[in-house]
Design a protein around this motif. Structure first.
Motif, PDB file in Angstrom:
ATOM      1  N   LEU A 160      12.368   9.209  -8.530  1.00 13.29           N
ATOM      2  CA  LEU A 160      11.799   8.269  -7.575  1.00 13.29           C
ATOM      3  C   LEU A 160      11.128   7.100  -8.311  1.00 13.29           C
ATOM      4  N   ALA A 161      10.511   7.394  -9.444  1.00 15.37           N
ATOM      5  CA  ALA A 161       9.877   6.332 -10.233  1.00 15.37           C
ATOM      6  C   ALA A 161      10.906   5.313 -10.706  1.00 15.37           C
ATOM      7  N   GLU A 162      12.086   5.774 -11.130  1.00 13.92           N
ATOM      8  CA  GLU A 162      13.127   4.831 -11.563  1.00 13.92           C
ATOM      9  C   GLU A 162      13.621   3.985 -10.402  1.00 13.92           C
ATOM     10  N   ALA A 163      13.706   4.601  -9.215  1.00 16.84           N
ATOM     11  CA  ALA A 163      14.100   3.819  -8.030  1.00 16.84           C
ATOM     12  C   ALA A 163      13.040   2.765  -7.715  1.00 16.84           C
ATOM     13  N   LEU A 164      11.782   3.131  -7.814  1.00 19.70           N
ATOM     14  CA  LEU A 164      10.703   2.174  -7.565  1.00 19.70           C
ATOM     15  C   LEU A 164      10.704   1.054  -8.594  1.00 19.70           C
ATOM     16  N   ALA A 165      11.091   1.374  -9.817  1.00  9.73           N
ATOM     17  CA  ALA A 165      11.119   0.363 -10.879  1.00  9.73           C
ATOM     18  C   ALA A 165      12.149  -0.723 -10.596  1.00  9.73           C
ATOM     19  N   CYS A 166      13.092  -0.449  -9.707  1.00 12.42           N
ATOM     20  CA  CYS A 166      14.120  -1.442  -9.367  1.00 12.42           C
ATOM     21  C   CYS A 166      13.619  -2.458  -8.338  1.00 12.42           C
ATOM     22  N   ARG A 167      12.457  -2.208  -7.747  1.00  9.25           N
ATOM     23  CA  ARG A 167      11.950  -3.115  -6.726  1.00  9.25           C
ATOM     24  C   ARG A 167      11.592  -4.469  -7.332  1.00  9.25           C
ATOM     25  N   SER A 168      11.840  -5.526  -6.568  1.00 13.65           N
ATOM     26  CA  SER A 168      11.351  -6.840  -6.970  1.00 13.65           C
ATOM     27  C   SER A 168       9.954  -7.018  -6.386  1.00 13.65           C
ATOM     28  N   ALA A 177      -0.289  -4.238 -11.642  1.00 15.83           N
ATOM     29  CA  ALA A 177      -0.900  -2.908 -11.600  1.00 15.83           C
ATOM     30  C   ALA A 177       0.150  -1.842 -11.304  1.00 15.83           C
ATOM     31  N   GLN A 178       1.092  -2.163 -10.410  1.00 19.20           N
ATOM     32  CA  GLN A 178       2.147  -1.190 -10.078  1.00 19.20           C
ATOM     33  C   GLN A 178       3.091  -0.982 -11.252  1.00 19.20           C
ATOM     34  N   VAL A 179       3.417  -2.058 -11.949  1.00 19.31           N
ATOM     35  CA  VAL A 179       4.271  -1.935 -13.133  1.00 19.31           C
ATOM     36  C   VAL A 179       3.599  -1.041 -14.168  1.00 19.31           C
ATOM     37  N   ARG A 180       2.333  -1.277 -14.417  1.00 17.61           N
ATOM     38  CA  ARG A 180       1.635  -0.487 -15.431  1.00 17.61           C
ATOM     39  C   ARG A 180       1.487   0.974 -15.013  1.00 17.61           C
ATOM     40  N   ALA A 181       1.260   1.199 -13.723  1.00 10.58           N
ATOM     41  CA  ALA A 181       1.132   2.573 -13.241  1.00 10.58           C
ATOM     42  C   ALA A 181       2.440   3.331 -13.414  1.00 10.58           C
ATOM     43  N   LEU A 182       3.560   2.690 -13.083  1.00 10.78           N
ATOM     44  CA  LEU A 182       4.864   3.334 -13.265  1.00 10.78           C
ATOM     45  C   LEU A 182       5.160   3.578 -14.737  1.00 10.78           C
ATOM     46  N   GLY A 189       0.814  -1.213   0.000  1.00 15.33           N
ATOM     47  CA  GLY A 189       0.000   0.000   0.000  1.00 15.33           C
ATOM     48  C   GLY A 189       0.845   1.260   0.000  1.00 15.33           C
ATOM     49  N   LEU A 190       2.000   1.209   0.692  1.00 13.36           N
ATOM     50  CA  LEU A 190       2.898   2.372   0.694  1.00 13.36           C
ATOM     51  C   LEU A 190       3.637   2.501  -0.632  1.00 13.36           C
ATOM     52  N   VAL A 191       3.890   1.375  -1.294  1.00 12.23           N
ATOM     53  CA  VAL A 191       4.458   1.441  -2.638  1.00 12.23           C
ATOM     54  C   VAL A 191       3.506   2.193  -3.556  1.00 12.23           C
ATOM     55  N   ASP A 192       2.204   1.894  -3.460  1.00  9.59           N
ATOM     56  CA  ASP A 192       1.206   2.591  -4.280  1.00  9.59           C
ATOM     57  C   ASP A 192       1.215   4.090  -4.001  1.00  9.59           C
ATOM     58  N   ARG A 193       1.343   4.448  -2.739  1.00 10.57           N
ATOM     59  CA  ARG A 193       1.364   5.882  -2.392  1.00 10.57           C
ATOM     60  C   ARG A 193       2.611   6.560  -2.944  1.00 10.57           C
ATOM     61  N   LEU A 194       3.737   5.875  -2.894  1.00  9.08           N
ATOM     62  CA  LEU A 194       4.959   6.462  -3.472  1.00  9.08           C
ATOM     63  C   LEU A 194       4.819   6.638  -4.979  1.00  9.08           C
ATOM     64  N   ILE A 195       4.240   5.657  -5.639  1.00  5.28           N
ATOM     65  CA  ILE A 195       4.053   5.756  -7.090  1.00  5.28           C
ATOM     66  C   ILE A 195       3.171   6.959  -7.429  1.00  5.28           C
TER      67      ILE A 195
END
Length: 497
Positions: free
Chosen positions: A30-38, A43-48, A17-23
């Motif tokens: 910040l988006a590129e940093a989030l894209a590195c998450r495993s 839905a999160q991939v598509r949102a980014l 849920g906090l990942v969604d808020r960061l996105i």
């Protein structure tokens, strides 16, 4: 605050849920940093990917993005990344090959498995850099062979570097025989503008109409290419260019007489390259061991097939730092035993760098009277706590940092080493990243400027300390603390806007 959010973005314990808020509140970085998450959800991939093309590119190379996730018209760079990964669609390649922006066509030319008609279009592109990129990366020998006759010398240079180029074509590029003369090169393209626009050409670039500099580069690339026939390369042994002779000295498939001649080259760089060459024989190694220059002998010490008696000679002639030399790594059990019993402490130090020593050899080296031998063997797995303590007791500060890296070091030992007086700064950095470091040892690392950010990211720190470090004045410390998986979820939630 941005640095704290970047730390959270890579925190493996961050709730979804906090990942969604960061996105939702992210900027490009910040988006590129989030894209590195495993473990990102679809839905999160598509949102980014939908909001940030930089993140989409990273997700494409991470294998998380599919062709269904992007609009190539809106995100051409993400489409290029998928094409580069081999998961894009052929129609994208056709559209991009006709794109007016040459930088896109150039990126496309580096992609593999392009449709035949796209390759043909790129081969005829009006921008030389697009064609040169295709010439460098194509895996089709017939395409490389055709581009070898391109009128621009830069394209030929790329062909010469491509290992898919047929050997006969590479030989022709070396000599120029059978190919029409190049009509232009980057030097004559740009030289008239250098005085007014700032010259981007390398030092010494020359063109009097013969495209001298670029043709020399073509020869260098062809000599570096393992697909070039050895007999054709060997004819350049006496070439006046140092760079050409240096490329020859790096080849592993030339006759002995070529290497023997290069061993007498007056230019140090040529002999250094030769000392690294895995294709030279023992006789030449013995000759190079007597080279007057220490740099040549130092490079020779790293040769994977160096006879051990030559290595022993070199340890007396030059300083060899403690490292696992290739020849030591491949030594037989009998050779390991012999080196471990050598009267030469440098030889013992070098064999002590192996991490697969028999228990008896390892323990003997751990009790060596020479501190540099003990320092080398200290990180070896399997050493008992008593033996590690004995090493510290006998040699003190010189070995403490290496003992602290031992995977079997116990929490009690690490705590003692962290509290050693005077502090051993290298040991503190090692303790701060050791998985077994207990809270007391990690707290002792925090006052050290270099160990502090490492310790801030250690999951063994007490949660209350991690929360405090998130507010540290040092941005790196705060970011590492925010990335700490032991940061409590409630504290994470407080940090996310």
């Amino acid at each position: 605050m941005d640095h704290v959010l970047h730390g959270l973005a890579v925190n493996p314990s961050l709730p979804s849920g906090l990942v969604d808020r960061l996105i939702a509140g992210a900027d490009d970085d910040l988006a590129e940093a989030l894209a590195c998450r495993s473990g990102l959800s679809r839905a999160q991939v598509r949102a980014l990917a939908a909001r940030f093309e930089g993140a989409a590119i990273r997700l494409a190379y991470e294998g998380s993005l599919t062709a269904d996730d992007i609009d190539p018209a809106a995100q051409p760079c993400a489409a290029l990344a998928l094409l580069d990964e081999g998961t894009g669609r052929p129609e994208w390649a056709r559209t991009l090959a006709a794109d007016p922006r040459s930088e896109y066509r150039e990126k496309l030319a580096a992609c593999q498995d392009l449709p035949t008609d796209v390759v043909a279009a790129l081969a005829g592109d009006p921008d030389v850099q697009v064609v040169a990129e295709l010439a460098l990366w194509t895996t089709a020998p017939e395409v490389a062979a055709r581009l070898a006759a391109h009128p621009h010398a830069d394209v030929r240079c790329s062909v010469a570097a491509n290992e898919a180029t047929p050997p006969g074509v590479l030989e022709a590029l070396l000599t120029g025989a059978g190919l029409p003369p190049a009509r232009s090169c980057r030097v004559c393209d740009r030289e008239p503008h250098c005085a007014t626009s700032g010259c981007e050409l390398p030092p010494g670039a020359l063109c009097d109409g013969s495209h001298e500099s670029t043709l020399r580069t073509i020869q260098q690339m062809a000599l570096r290419n393992p697909a070039t026939p050895p007999a054709a390369a060997a004819r350049f042994t006496g070439h006046p260019s140092v760079l050409v002779r240096q490329e020859l000295a790096a080849r592993t498939d030339l006759p002995h007489e070529v290497y023997a001649r290069l061993a007498e080259d007056p230019v140090l760089r040529v002999r250094e390259e030769l000392a690294d060459n895995s294709g030279i024989d023992e006789a030449l190694m013995r000759s190079l061991a007597d080279d007057p220059d220490d740099d040549v002998r130092h490079r020779l010490a790293h040769h994977p097939r160096l006879p051990l008696d030559i290595l022993g000679r070199l340890t007396h002639a030059i300083r060899i730092r403690s490292t696992l030399l290739p020849r030591i790594a491949s030594a037989s059990p009998a050779e390991v035993d012999e080196m471990a019993a050598s009267p030469n402490p440098v030889v013992r130090m070098l064999v002590a760098e192996r991490r697969d020593l028999p228990d008896a050899v390892r323990d003997t080296l751990a009790g060596d009277a020479d501190a540099k031998v003990v320092k080398s063997v200290a990180p070896h797995p399997g050493l008992s706590e008593d033996r590690l303590r004995a090493m510290v007791g006998r040699h003190g500060v010189p070995v403490i940092a290496k003992v602290a890296t031992n995977p079997g070091a116990t929490p009690a030992l690490l705590e003692e080493l962290a509290q050693h007086l005077p502090p051993v700064r290298k040991a503190l950095r090692a303790i701060a990243r050791h998985p077994a470091a207990p809270p007391a040892a990690l707290l002792a690392c925090l006052p050290d400027r270099q160990a502090r950010p490492v310790a801030a990211g250690h999951p063994g720190l007490p949660p209350s300390v991690i929360i405090e470090l998130v507010g540290d004045d040092d941005r790196q410390v705060a970011q590492e603390a925010a990335a700490n998986p032991s940061l409590p979820p409630d504290a994470m939630a407080d940090l996310v806007p």
